[in-house]
Design an enzyme around this catalytic site. Structure first.
Site, PDB file in Angstrom:
ATOM      1  N   ARG A 143      44.112 -45.787 139.860  1.00 42.67           N
ATOM      2  CA  ARG A 143      44.705 -46.948 139.197  1.00 42.67           C
ATOM      3  C   ARG A 143      44.092 -47.095 137.807  1.00 42.67           C
ATOM      4  NH1 ARG A 143      44.656 -53.360 141.213  1.00 42.67           N
ATOM      5  NH2 ARG A 143      44.802 -54.215 139.112  1.00 42.67           N
ATOM      6  N   HIS A 144      44.873 -47.664 136.888  1.00 44.85           N
ATOM      7  CA  HIS A 144      44.331 -48.027 135.576  1.00 44.85           C
ATOM      8  C   HIS A 144      43.467 -49.269 135.777  1.00 44.85           C
ATOM      9  CE1 HIS A 144      46.917 -45.353 133.242  1.00 44.85           C
ATOM     10  NE2 HIS A 144      47.967 -45.797 133.895  1.00 44.85           N
ATOM     11  N   VAL A 145      42.187 -49.085 135.970  1.00 40.87           N
ATOM     12  CA  VAL A 145      41.320 -50.238 136.218  1.00 40.87           C
ATOM     13  C   VAL A 145      39.897 -49.916 135.750  1.00 40.87           C
ATOM     14  CG1 VAL A 145      40.759 -49.548 138.609  1.00 40.87           C
ATOM     15  CG2 VAL A 145      40.685 -51.971 137.976  1.00 40.87           C
TER      16      VAL A 145
END
Ligand SMILES: *[C@@H]1O[C@H](CO)[C@@H](O)[C@H](O)[C@H]1NC(C)=O
Ligand SMILES: *[C@@H]1O[C@H](CO)[C@@H](O)[C@H](O)[C@H]1NC(C)=O
Ligand SMILES: *[C@@H]1O[C@H](CO)[C@@H](O)[C@H](O)[C@H]1NC(C)=O
Length: 230
Positions: free
Chosen positions: A72-74
């Site tokens: 995830r983009h996190v």
């Protein structure tokens, strides 16, 4: 090279516009071949979380049946801090100037898939802005093109602490320290083939054969385009 013991919890907290779309395509094929659970979040615009959301997400991640790869983009999540077993982290970054250019044009014109992504990404953007010359944007100090944007990558490695999002030495040093402590590998998109080879060596249960798959005819074409687009 020494092959590490088999980690069975891997998090790829992918950075936008650093080739992650290519890598996710590869991961889908690899997950099937090597029988690991691939969970790819479709939340692309929420990289920082409240403490409650962090814990919620970390619990969810650690409950995925192993072996798993979560992506995830996190910004980096500190599992240890909440007494949850810290997974192995991997990531890929690229030259920040190239990343900036890629993002500038992606926001305006979408990518090679011709999905008219720009309509989704920046629906409110007026023609003036969409066709704004990037040189003008930089030289005339438009907010979109002012310096701190280049800092974007750091919090992915520094973490969820508010100070991680303030461009400065503190965040940079913490990011560097954290890369050493918690990231198995941080690859460079400009050297993607070497990165894939390293992944194959370091995480064979996930990445064996990845270079062959990457170089196979159908995929290579996507990869080439993606390299510039995403
Ligand atoms: C993220 O995107 C979703 C749907 O695409 C939207 O509903 C939400 O408001 C966005 N969140 C932020 C923080 O921009
Ligand atoms: C965690 O999983 C639950 C149940 O599937 C879901 O409702 C929730 O949104 C998830 N939370 C996060 C942060 O992903
Ligand atoms: C993670 O949390 C632990 C325990 O609180 C702390 O010692 C460590 O410095 C934190 N690491 C990062 C990168 O925030």
């Amino acid at each position: 090279m020494q092959v590490l013991p088999f980690p069975s919890q891997v998090v790829y907290n992918r950075v936008g516009k650093c080739g992650s779309r290519t890598v996710v395509i590869l991961l889908r094929l690899l997950a099937e071949r090597h029988q690991f659970n691939l969970v790819s979040s479709d939340i692309h615009n929420k990289t920082r979380l409240t403490k409650h959301e962090q814990v919620d997400l970390m619990r969810n991640i650690s409950n995925i049946p192993q072996p798993f790869l979560y992506t995830r983009h996190v910004h980096f999540l500190n599992f240890t801090r909440f007494r949850i077993e810290q997974p192995v982290y991997i990531n890929i970054i690229r030259d920040p100037i190239n990343r900036f250019l890629s993002n500038y044009f992606f926001r305006r014109f979408g990518d090679w898939r011709g999905e008219q992504n720009h309509l989704i990404r920046t629906p409110g953007m007026k023609g003036d802005e969409r066709y704004l010359d990037i040189n003008v944007c930089i030289l005339e100090n438009y907010p979109e093109c002012s310096n701190p944007r280049l800092f974007y990558i750091i919090p992915y490695f520094c973490g969820q602490h508010p100070q991680c999002r303030e461009p400065g030495v503190w965040a940079l040093e913490r990011a560097k320290q954290n890369v050493l402590e918690n990231f198995l590998i941080v690859g460079i998109l400009e050297e993607l083939e070497d990165v894939l080879l390293l992944l194959e060596r370091l995480l064979p249960h996930y990445f064996t054969d990845v270079l062959n798959i990457y170089k196979s005819p159908g995929l290579q074409e996507d990869g080439e385009h993606d390299w510039h687009g995403a």
